[in-house]
Design a protein around this motif. Sequence first.
Motif, short mmCIF file in Angstrom:
data_model
loop_
_atom_site.label_atom_id
_atom_site.label_comp_id
_atom_site.label_asym_id
_atom_site.label_seq_id
_atom_site.Cartn_x
_atom_site.Cartn_y
_atom_site.Cartn_z
N ILE A 1 77.25 34.77 46.52
CA ILE A 1 78.08 34.94 45.21
C ILE A 1 77.08 33.94 43.83
O ILE A 1 77.55 32.29 44.40
N GLU B 1 77.10 32.12 40.09
CA GLU B 1 77.70 31.93 39.09
C GLU B 1 76.65 31.61 38.07
O GLU B 1 75.89 30.08 38.23
N VAL C 1 74.80 38.46 45.38
CA VAL C 1 76.14 39.08 44.52
C VAL C 1 75.89 37.90 43.19
O VAL C 1 76.13 36.68 43.36
N ASP D 1 76.90 37.01 39.08
CA ASP D 1 78.21 36.80 38.18
C ASP D 1 77.14 36.47 36.71
O ASP D 1 76.94 35.32 36.68
N TYR E 1 76.91 41.97 38.16
CA TYR E 1 78.09 42.36 37.24
C TYR E 1 78.79 41.07 36.18
O TYR E 1 78.43 40.77 36.51
N THR F 1 73.60 46.70 37.90
CA THR F 1 74.85 46.11 37.70
C THR F 1 76.12 47.00 37.32
O THR F 1 76.43 48.53 37.79
N TYR F 2 77.31 46.39 37.67
CA TYR F 2 78.84 46.48 38.10
C TYR F 2 79.62 45.72 37.50
O TYR F 2 79.67 44.90 36.55
N ASP G 1 82.35 44.73 37.97
CA ASP G 1 83.07 43.18 38.43
C ASP G 1 82.79 42.67 40.04
O ASP G 1 81.68 43.82 40.05
N GLN G 2 83.28 41.98 40.34
CA GLN G 2 82.51 41.22 41.71
C GLN G 2 82.97 42.18 42.65
O GLN G 2 82.16 42.52 43.63
N ALA G 3 84.26 43.14 42.95
CA ALA G 3 84.90 43.76 43.61
C ALA G 3 83.38 44.88 43.75
O ALA G 3 83.32 45.58 45.18
N ALA H 1 80.08 45.12 43.31
CA ALA H 1 79.12 44.64 43.23
C ALA H 1 79.37 44.47 44.78
O ALA H 1 78.37 44.88 45.26
N LEU H 2 79.92 43.59 44.97
CA LEU H 2 80.07 43.99 46.63
C LEU H 2 80.33 44.48 47.89
O LEU H 2 80.21 45.06 48.81
#
Length: 102
Positions: free
Chosen positions: A6, A8, A37, A39, A71, A92-93, A95-97, A99-100
């Motif tokens: 992940i 950022e 992933v 951010d 995300y 793209t998603y 939020d992180q959840a 995307a994961l």
Amino acid sequence: MAQPSILELVGRIDNVTSAAVDSRINAALDGTPSALVIDFAGITFVSSVGLRVLLMAAKRCQKQNARLALYAVSPQIAELFSLSGLKTILPTYPDQAAALTA
């Protein structure tokens, strides 16, 4: 089993910052994670050079058999991905959840 990496990012991805962003992406992909992933909540601008960095990240993920997921992408940047034809390459998603688990 490999874990996702992940990352950022904050600010702009342009000709001034692209080398640093590329280095951070490459470092995140070392060790062959199951996914990269990213951010995007703090990203305010992506130039054509930035699109190239993201495209190269997508290609490296594909080569490593890892997923790429972005995300919290702003509507303006999501539109840029769509207009540039990269929407399917740069998924793209919200939020992180999401995307994961995608």
